[in-house]
Scaffold this active site. Structure first.
Site, short mmCIF file in Angstrom:
data_model
loop_
_atom_site.label_atom_id
_atom_site.label_comp_id
_atom_site.label_asym_id
_atom_site.label_seq_id
_atom_site.Cartn_x
_atom_site.Cartn_y
_atom_site.Cartn_z
N CYS A 1 0.82 -1.29 0.01
CA CYS A 1 0.19 0.10 0.06
C CYS A 1 0.71 1.34 -0.18
CB CYS A 1 -0.99 -0.16 1.26
SG CYS A 1 -1.66 1.42 1.92
N CYS B 1 0.44 3.66 2.86
CA CYS B 1 0.75 3.16 4.20
C CYS B 1 2.29 3.20 4.33
CB CYS B 1 0.41 1.50 4.15
SG CYS B 1 -1.32 1.30 3.96
#
Length: 173
Positions: A77, A80
């Protein structure tokens, strides 16, 4: 007839995409805390039991009496990855004042290698059976919950967070 409808549909999608991009650039659309999706603010935080990278069992209930920042994330991600340095900085600043639990939702990946590469040392938990993700109704990542000393969810944020936002949410509890 089909070609005209297809062309009109493609044109509509392109125009919509252009307006969305322009709105983002102009600042009309920005990342905001969203409370309508998934588990809500004011609810008791569901307890869970997960293993950390060292193979030790960690329970959320072990942190009763402490403020907890509970972050759901994945190695693949991009947002992230972008927030990892800020979480590390926040972890270093807060020390024992705030418990940080980063729940990884793709434990089949090399999570330990990822943590080493990102130079993070806050607690990372592995959600192997998706029990915590399901309990917290995670549908987008990163998602971060701020849980007070009594185990109540006091805030939630969908998207990458800055250190300033982390401090703001913890200070508001």
């Amino acid at each position: 007839m089909f070609k005209k409808m297809f062309a009109a549909s493609v044109l509509l999608i392109i125009i919509t995409a252009v307006f969305v991009v322009l709105a983002f650039e102009k600042g009309d659309i920005e990342s905001q805390p969203v409370n309508q999706t998934g588990l809500g603010i004011g609810l008791k935080a569901p307890d869970f039991e997960l293993k950390n990278l060292q193979g030790e069992t960690v329970k959320l209930s072990d942190y009763k009496g402490k403020k907890v920042m509970l972050n759901f994330w994945a190695t693949w991600c991009p947002p992230c990855k972008a927030e990892m340095p800020d979480i590390q900085k926040f972890y270093t600043q807060k020390g024992d004042d705030v418990a940080i639990l980063a729940v990884n939702i793709d434990p089949q990946s090399d999570v330990a290698g990822f943590a080493e590469e990102m130079k993070v040392n806050f607690p990372i938990l592995l959600d192997v059976d998706e029990k915590a993700s399901n309990a917290y109704q995670i549908i987008t990542i990163p998602t971060t919950f701020f849980i007070d000393e009594e185990g109540i969810i006091r805030n939630k944020y969908l998207s990458a967070m800055s250190v300033e936002l982390m401090n703001q949410y913890i200070d508001e509890m």
